[in-house]
Design an enzyme around this catalytic site. Structure first.
Site, PDB file in Angstrom:
ATOM      1  N   HIS A 127       0.873  -1.169   0.000  1.00  0.00           N
ATOM      2  CA  HIS A 127       0.000   0.000   0.000  1.00  0.00           C
ATOM      3  C   HIS A 127       0.909   1.217   0.000  1.00  0.00           C
ATOM      4  CE1 HIS A 127      -2.785   2.962   1.773  1.00  0.00           C
ATOM      5  NE2 HIS A 127      -3.778   2.126   1.528  1.00  0.00           N
ATOM      6  N   ASP A 205       3.222  -4.143   8.114  1.00  0.00           N
ATOM      7  CA  ASP A 205       1.951  -3.443   7.927  1.00  0.00           C
ATOM      8  C   ASP A 205       0.859  -4.503   8.073  1.00  0.00           C
ATOM      9  OD1 ASP A 205       0.328  -1.660   5.131  1.00  0.00           O
ATOM     10  OD2 ASP A 205      -0.332  -2.131   7.158  1.00  0.00           O
ATOM     11  N   GLN A 208      -4.381  -5.326   6.965  1.00  0.00           N
ATOM     12  CA  GLN A 208      -5.371  -6.226   6.366  1.00  0.00           C
ATOM     13  C   GLN A 208      -5.436  -7.569   7.064  1.00  0.00           C
ATOM     14  OE1 GLN A 208      -7.507  -5.319   4.077  1.00  0.00           O
ATOM     15  NE2 GLN A 208      -6.614  -3.265   3.920  1.00  0.00           N
ATOM     16  N   LYS A 231     -10.212  -1.185  10.501  1.00  0.00           N
ATOM     17  CA  LYS A 231     -10.212  -2.434   9.735  1.00  0.00           C
ATOM     18  C   LYS A 231     -10.384  -3.634  10.661  1.00  0.00           C
ATOM     19  CE  LYS A 231      -7.942  -0.079   6.137  1.00  0.00           C
ATOM     20  NZ  LYS A 231      -7.437   0.025   4.845  1.00  0.00           N
ATOM     21  N   CYS A 369      -4.724   2.349  -3.801  1.00  0.00           N
ATOM     22  CA  CYS A 369      -3.496   2.836  -3.140  1.00  0.00           C
ATOM     23  C   CYS A 369      -2.348   1.843  -3.281  1.00  0.00           C
ATOM     24  CB  CYS A 369      -3.734   3.112  -1.648  1.00  0.00           C
ATOM     25  SG  CYS A 369      -4.994   4.339  -1.360  1.00  0.00           S
TER      26      CYS A 369
END
Lengths: 416, 136
Positions: A127, A205, A208, A231, A369
């Protein structure tokens, strides 16, 4: 677990999330944009409302009852998040405005960790929030930006990732746990181990992957991990940067003022130690309260069940969409989670998505993104359907049928 | 009322007569049929619509003394909207186009069709059309 029990738990989950009962354009909402933002259960909404109704005040250094209570709520939330992550101490949890903000805190604050003879390693699937900041860091310091490529299916080339660490010049290795476009999963324990072996700080990261089961930062072995509350069934505007204590010490503050100061003269500002030294300004206290409630909600619902259901729904959605003519499914065919990317042959995905919207199906289009990743997959703009644990198989089937209808409508327009 | 404004009023009137989203959308998309499509060789950066979620190119010129648009897009909906704009300004004087204050985007039917992202793109399309008239 019996089918009946599963249905009862699913019904309970759906009842707890008020927006799932909404209609759009006169149709029941089928919300498949969870990779952008998940929906929020009533208990999270209640917790935030309760805070505003009964303990709303600014935190830290207050001497009145409301301020003391607000501070206690905030620090209790910090401890809850630390426990949720398997972190040893609450001080390892820094509150930020979201994962993007957390990653920017790192790319700004780790300037002292890299120099002109060093490198920062990222992957082609990132991302932009886990790419652009590192590009800027390299531009400022003269460090080299290295990019581990993806293969033809959109999975990380692990061999290339390892080779890029070989010369021991990489100081920071930043990578996603799961792709926000294709749902491709990375073996983050292995990647963190490779980074550690090469003397690099690892940055995960996890945006997700927060609904994918129990996360344990000690087991993962990362130096840093970032995620967003919105999220994982929490509110927007709040996220977390987790850091191993020795790693956090290397992050210089990049925002100043408010609760991050220890002492200030006209010449110099001393920052407080982490986490407070990295939390400038008045925090999003309501968001922090909401995040803690979201953590509690997921734990009570059962993280194992949530993760297993999402893997199942993602696979099922891929299976259903595989039967639709005129599209190409992107990403690895198996083992993905949380997102299915769809290229529409000869049609613009935004046109298709606008028709889907009329059927009540909420999806997202564009580059998501992740422009370099899209280009690596051979596309500029794609549709993304992203299920969450509270979606039903019926909704997925409806979405697939609706996509067929939407494609037919737009093809008809093209043919006129 | 200029010829551009008259045609705009007719467009908005027709949208009002159509009573469901799909009919209204088909009406807009139908304008793509008569759009003078810009050849690939003419799709240059100077006429590319910035900030549009689709790829779109718009060139404004003169034909027989009146404004004429050539354009293209990879989105049939945007081709339709550009086609509608083209139909409104076709043959008008550059001064009439420059004086035109578009009202059609605020029509209730179009507000529903056009997402916020696309509104930005359409605003840019209108700017390019007017820019093309500015030096004529």
């Amino acid at each position: 677990m019996t089918t009946e029990a599963l249905d009862a738990r699913l019904q309970q989950v759906r009842t707890a999330i008020p927006i799932l009962g909404t209609e759009v354009h006169g149709q029941p909402l089928v919300y498949l944009d969870n990779a952008a933002t998940t929906q929020v259960p009533e208990c999270v909404i209640q917790a935030m409302g309760d805070h505003l109704r009964t303990s709303n005040a600014n935190v830290h250094r207050g001497t009145h009852a409301l301020s003391i209570e607000a501070t206690e709520r905030m620090e209790k939330a910090r401890a809850s998040v630390a426990r949720f992550l398997g972190a040893a101490n609450p001080e390892e949890v820094v509150f930020a405005a979201g994962a993007t903000d957390a990653l920017n805190l790192l790319s700004s604050g780790l300037q002292g960790a890299v120099g002109p003879k060093d490198a920062v390693l990222v992957t082609q699937m990132e991302h932009h929030s886990n790419l652009s900041g590192w590009q800027a860091l390299c531009a400022r310091t003269g460090a080299e930006l290295r990019v581990a490529p993806v293969d033809g299916e959109g999975s990380l080339d692990l061999k290339a990732f390892a080779e890029l660490l070989d010369d021991k010049h990489v100081r920071i290795a930043a990578f996603a746990h799961a792709s926000n476009v294709t749902g491709a999963l990375n073996p983050i324990e292995e990647l963190c181990s490779l980074a550690r072996g090469a003397g690099a700080l690892s940055v995960v990261d996890a945006s997700q992957a927060m609904r994918q089961g129990t996360l344990d930062v000690t087991r993962i072995g990362c130096d840093f991990l970032a995620f967003s509350g919105h999220k994982m069934c929490g509110p927007t505007g709040i996220g977390v940067l987790y850091g191993r204590p020795e790693a956090l010490e290397r992050v210089a503050p990049s925002r100043f003022g408010g609760g991050m100061v220890s002492s200030v003269t006209l010449e110099r500002t001393e920052a407080a130690p982490a986490p407070h030294g990295l939390e400038a300004g008045t925090p999003n206290i309501m968001g922090i309260v909401g995040l803690e409630a979201a953590v509690g909600y997921l734990e009570e619902t059962g993280l194992g069940w949530v993760g297993e259901r999402e893997r199942h729904l993602t696979a099922r959605l891929r299976q259903l969409l595989d039967g639709v003519d005129g599209i190409e499914l992107l990403g690895p065919p198996e083992g993905t989670v949380g997102a299915v990317a769809v290229a529409c042959r000869g049609l613009h995905p935004h046109d298709v998505a606008s028709v889907l919207d009329r059927f009540g199906v909420a999806v997202r289009t564009g580059h998501h993104c992740a422009q370099p990743y899209l280009r690596a997959l051979g596309h500029e703009s794609v549709l993304r359907l992203s299920p969450a644990f509270y979606n039903t198989e019926g909704e997925l089937a409806f979405a697939a049928e609706s996509l067929e209808r939407a494609l037919s409508v737009v093809e008809g327009w093209e043919a006129r | 009322m200029s010829v551009v404004e008259e045609r705009e009023q007719e467009l908005m009137g027709n949208l009002t007569l159509l009573d469901d989203w799909f009919s209204q959308h088909e009406y807009l998309v139908s304008f793509a049929r008569d759009l003078d499509v810009l050849p690939e060789a003419d799709k240059q950066d100077c006429c590319k619509v910035a900030g549009c979620v689709s790829n779109a190119w718009v060139r404004t010129g003169l034909r027989d003394g009146g404004v004429h648009i050539r354009a293209d897009s990879d989105s049939v909906v945007i081709r339709g909207i550009i086609g509608a704009i083209s139909a409104m300004v076709e043959g008008a004087t550059p001064q009439q186009v420059l004086a035109w204050e578009p009202r059609f985007l605020a029509h209730p039917a179009l507000k529903e069709h056009v997402s916020a992202d696309r509104k930005n793109g359409i605003g840019e399309i209108l700017r390019l059309v007017k820019q093309g008239c500015a030096h004529r």
